[in-house]
Scaffold this active site. Structure first.
Site, PDB file in Angstrom:
ATOM      1  N   HIS A   1       0.835   5.030 -11.945  1.00  0.00           N
ATOM      2  CA  HIS A   1      -0.420   5.359 -11.271  1.00  0.00           C
ATOM      3  C   HIS A   1      -1.394   6.009 -12.246  1.00  0.00           C
ATOM      4  O   HIS A   1      -0.992   6.777 -13.110  1.00  0.00           O
ATOM      5  CB  HIS A   1      -0.164   6.304 -10.089  1.00  0.00           C
ATOM      6  CG  HIS A   1       0.433   5.609  -8.920  1.00  0.00           C
ATOM      7  ND1 HIS A   1      -0.299   5.190  -7.848  1.00  0.00           N
ATOM      8  CD2 HIS A   1       1.705   5.214  -8.669  1.00  0.00           C
ATOM      9  CE1 HIS A   1       0.483   4.582  -6.980  1.00  0.00           C
ATOM     10  NE2 HIS A   1       1.710   4.586  -7.470  1.00  0.00           N
TER      11      HIS A   1
ATOM     12  N   ARG B   1     -11.076   0.347  -5.784  1.00  0.00           N
ATOM     13  CA  ARG B   1     -11.584   0.364  -4.405  1.00  0.00           C
ATOM     14  C   ARG B   1     -11.199   1.675  -3.708  1.00  0.00           C
ATOM     15  O   ARG B   1     -12.020   2.294  -3.020  1.00  0.00           O
ATOM     16  CB  ARG B   1     -11.026  -0.849  -3.657  1.00  0.00           C
ATOM     17  CG  ARG B   1     -11.588  -1.073  -2.290  1.00  0.00           C
ATOM     18  CD  ARG B   1     -11.162  -2.403  -1.671  1.00  0.00           C
ATOM     19  NE  ARG B   1      -9.754  -2.755  -1.831  1.00  0.00           N
ATOM     20  CZ  ARG B   1      -9.290  -3.697  -2.662  1.00  0.00           C
ATOM     21  NH1 ARG B   1     -10.108  -4.390  -3.418  1.00  0.00           N
ATOM     22  NH2 ARG B   1      -8.000  -3.950  -2.736  1.00  0.00           N
ATOM     23  N   GLU B   2      -9.970   2.133  -3.908  1.00  0.00           N
ATOM     24  CA  GLU B   2      -9.498   3.362  -3.265  1.00  0.00           C
ATOM     25  C   GLU B   2     -10.230   4.588  -3.803  1.00  0.00           C
ATOM     26  O   GLU B   2     -10.643   5.463  -3.031  1.00  0.00           O
ATOM     27  CB  GLU B   2      -7.983   3.486  -3.459  1.00  0.00           C
ATOM     28  CG  GLU B   2      -7.216   2.426  -2.683  1.00  0.00           C
ATOM     29  CD  GLU B   2      -5.823   2.107  -3.218  1.00  0.00           C
ATOM     30  OE1 GLU B   2      -5.158   1.249  -2.600  1.00  0.00           O
ATOM     31  OE2 GLU B   2      -5.400   2.701  -4.233  1.00  0.00           O
ATOM     32  N   GLN B   3     -10.384   4.650  -5.124  1.00  0.00           N
ATOM     33  CA  GLN B   3     -11.076   5.810  -5.700  1.00  0.00           C
ATOM     34  C   GLN B   3     -12.566   5.799  -5.342  1.00  0.00           C
ATOM     35  O   GLN B   3     -13.143   6.846  -5.081  1.00  0.00           O
ATOM     36  CB  GLN B   3     -10.860   5.865  -7.217  1.00  0.00           C
ATOM     37  CG  GLN B   3      -9.419   6.223  -7.559  1.00  0.00           C
ATOM     38  CD  GLN B   3      -9.228   6.708  -8.981  1.00  0.00           C
ATOM     39  OE1 GLN B   3     -10.116   7.351  -9.555  1.00  0.00           O
ATOM     40  NE2 GLN B   3      -8.066   6.438  -9.539  1.00  0.00           N
TER      41      GLN B   3
ATOM     42  N   SER C   1      -6.934   0.215  -7.024  1.00  0.00           N
ATOM     43  CA  SER C   1      -7.209   1.620  -7.347  1.00  0.00           C
ATOM     44  C   SER C   1      -8.711   1.887  -7.425  1.00  0.00           C
ATOM     45  O   SER C   1      -9.191   2.927  -6.979  1.00  0.00           O
ATOM     46  CB  SER C   1      -6.549   2.023  -8.669  1.00  0.00           C
ATOM     47  OG  SER C   1      -5.174   2.208  -8.487  1.00  0.00           O
TER      48      SER C   1
ATOM     49  N   ALA D   1      -5.803   8.116  -1.937  1.00  0.00           N
ATOM     50  CA  ALA D   1      -7.222   8.483  -2.003  1.00  0.00           C
ATOM     51  C   ALA D   1      -7.994   8.002  -0.780  1.00  0.00           C
ATOM     52  O   ALA D   1      -8.925   8.669  -0.340  1.00  0.00           O
ATOM     53  CB  ALA D   1      -7.853   7.926  -3.281  1.00  0.00           C
TER      54      ALA D   1
END
Length: 174
Positions: A67, A86-88, A84, A123
């Site tokens: 990660h 998109r999530e952050q 990641s 996130a």
């Protein structure tokens, strides 16, 4: 995507589609493929999580090391996985000011030094204001407890990613 489609995927297609359910761990998807057929999305999820649970501690820590740091170097360099990124972005971590980025970098470095793996947080279930406080709080935990918590976050991320892939809103719960 329905389970009939999932169950009919050949090995390569399955790994292509599900290879990042656990961040940068396509080998997990490869192992899960051999457990077909899956009766439903919960069964598929169960196989991903059982694989993680069956790993020795070193393997579990290895999963965590795949990660990226939240709002870290990979974000700055543009090398995050699409998931990641998109999530952050959804948590507001792409729009931090310089002071917020510095604070997170310091906390991330302390966490990594203490535990040997990066701070992992789902996130999408958090926001930019909560992340530093959660990181500071978890930095105080005993290592074994924090390993369990971090793996729990990996599973939350995996559940959300499976829900995205399968279009199964029911998987996205807490």
């Amino acid at each position: 995507m329905d389970m009939e489609k999932v169950n009919s995927m050949d090995f390569g297609e399955f790994v292509d589609v599900f290879g990042n359910v656990v961040e940068r761990c396509p080998l997990i998807a490869a192992a899960v493929w051999s457990q077909r057929p899956f009766s439903n999305s919960e069964d598929l999820e169960k196989h991903f999580f059982a694989f993680i649970d069956a790993l020795p501690r070193s393997g579990q820590e290895g999963i965590l090391r795949c990660h990226p740091d939240l709002a870290g170097r990979e974000l700055q360099q543009g090398t995050l996985t699409a998931e990641s990124r998109r999530e952050q972005r959804g948590a507001g971590l792409m729009s931090l000011d310089a002071a917020e980025r510095l604070r997170l970098a310091e906390l991330n470095a302390q966490y990594r030094a203490r535990f040997g793996f990066p701070f992992v947080l789902a996130a999408r279930l958090s926001d930019r204001a909560a992340v530093p406080g959660e990181l500071a709080r978890r930095l105080q935990r005993p290592p074994a407890e924090e390993l369990r918590t971090a793996l729990g976050e990996v599973k939350k991320i995996g559940r959300l990613r499976l829900a995205d892939l399968l279009g199964a809103a029911g998987l996205a719960g807490p």
